[in-house]
Design a protein around this motif. Structure first.
Motif, PDB file in Angstrom:
ATOM      1  N   THR A 233      78.843  23.808  70.211  1.00  0.00           N
ATOM      2  CA  THR A 233      78.824  24.249  68.816  1.00  0.00           C
ATOM      3  C   THR A 233      77.418  24.629  68.376  1.00  0.00           C
ATOM      4  O   THR A 233      77.201  25.706  67.790  1.00  0.00           O
ATOM      5  N   GLU A 237      75.602  28.324  67.539  1.00  0.00           N
ATOM      6  CA  GLU A 237      74.973  28.580  66.242  1.00  0.00           C
ATOM      7  C   GLU A 237      73.521  29.007  66.410  1.00  0.00           C
ATOM      8  O   GLU A 237      73.053  29.934  65.730  1.00  0.00           O
ATOM      9  N   ASP A 241      71.551  32.413  65.308  1.00  0.00           N
ATOM     10  CA  ASP A 241      70.374  32.340  64.432  1.00  0.00           C
ATOM     11  C   ASP A 241      69.118  32.880  65.103  1.00  0.00           C
ATOM     12  O   ASP A 241      68.258  33.486  64.440  1.00  0.00           O
TER      13      ASP A 241
END
Length: 249
Positions: A233, A237, A241
């Motif tokens: 996860t 992410e 980013d």
């Protein structure tokens, strides 16, 4: 995100230069174009790429662990996920010089194993679980799990290590593992249990309650298994980013 997308392992190359390359559509080593950065830096990057490909072919995770900045070691995961070892320990307290390890759960290759004090938790059994692991993944393991195991069982766990507590903080997630799991949407069967309960359950088991051990083992196993989901996860992410965002600047 893979290691081959990374240029910051090169000495003298920082985040600004790496993002400049990504924006110029130089998104992996095969696409490297020295004209984007100038001759001196280009020579350093080309030299690194030549050695790095050889190191990847040999599965040398330690080389990249040393080369990457500490906050960027999450980039190791995609390349070394097949030999990643997710593990978590439970103890009788917080002092690794005084307290003891009660259970240790490992999640590797889709299988989960738990070692229990007084049954099968030995230095040799632990060493076998860590054998062949290219990457250790924990939550607060650098300060807690690893020192506890090294002190209690005279082990040397000097391996590439991603401590997800720090990785999660980069994304603004704070608190313990259960708090972060809740924040990112990971569920568990017994969300009410905590580290204090783990100590209590062990004491109850020592007093003859076998069901308490079953609950403790289940809790510990969830910790190890959920680390894999959490790792995937947060790396997804961070990929968005760090990598995707830079390409769109």
């Amino acid at each position: 995100m893979r290691i081959e997308n990374s240029f910051i392992p090169v000495s003298g190359v920082g985040e600004a230069t790496e993002r400049k390359l990504w924006r110029a559509v130089v998104t992996d080593w095969d696409e490297f174009d020295g004209s984007v950065v100038g001759p001196t830096r280009a020579e350093a990057i080309e030299s690194f790429i030549a050695e790095a490909y050889e190191r990847l072919d040999r599965g040398d995770a330690r080389y990249f662990d040393r080369a990457l900045p500490s906050g960027e070691r999450w980039r190791l995961y995609e390349n070394f996920r097949s030999d990643a070892c997710f593990f978590d320990i439970e103890t009788t307290g917080l002092d690794h010089d005084r307290d003891s390890v009660t259970t240790v759960s490992f999640h590797r290759g889709g299988d989960t194993t738990t070692l229990v004090k007084g049954e099968n938790l030995t230095a040799d059994a632990l060493a076998r679980q860590f054998e062949g692991a290219d990457l250790l993944v924990t939550f607060n393991g650098k300060r807690f799990d690893v020192p506890f195991l090294e002190t209690s069982f005279d082990l040397d766990l000097d391996k590439p290590h991603v401590d997800l507590m720090y990785t999660c903080k980069q994304l603004g997630y704070s608190g313990g593992l259960k708090t972060v799991e809740k924040d990112v949407g990971i569920e568990r069967d017994r969300p009410d249990l905590s580290g204090r309960d783990a100590v209590r359950l062990w004491r109850e088991y020592e007093n003859g309650d076998d069901d308490a051990l079953d609950t403790l083992v289940s809790y510990n196993r969830d910790d190890a298994v959920n680390l894999k989901e959490l790792m995937e996860t947060v790396t997804d992410e961070l990929h968005r980013d760090v990598f995707e965002a830079a390409r769109q600047d």
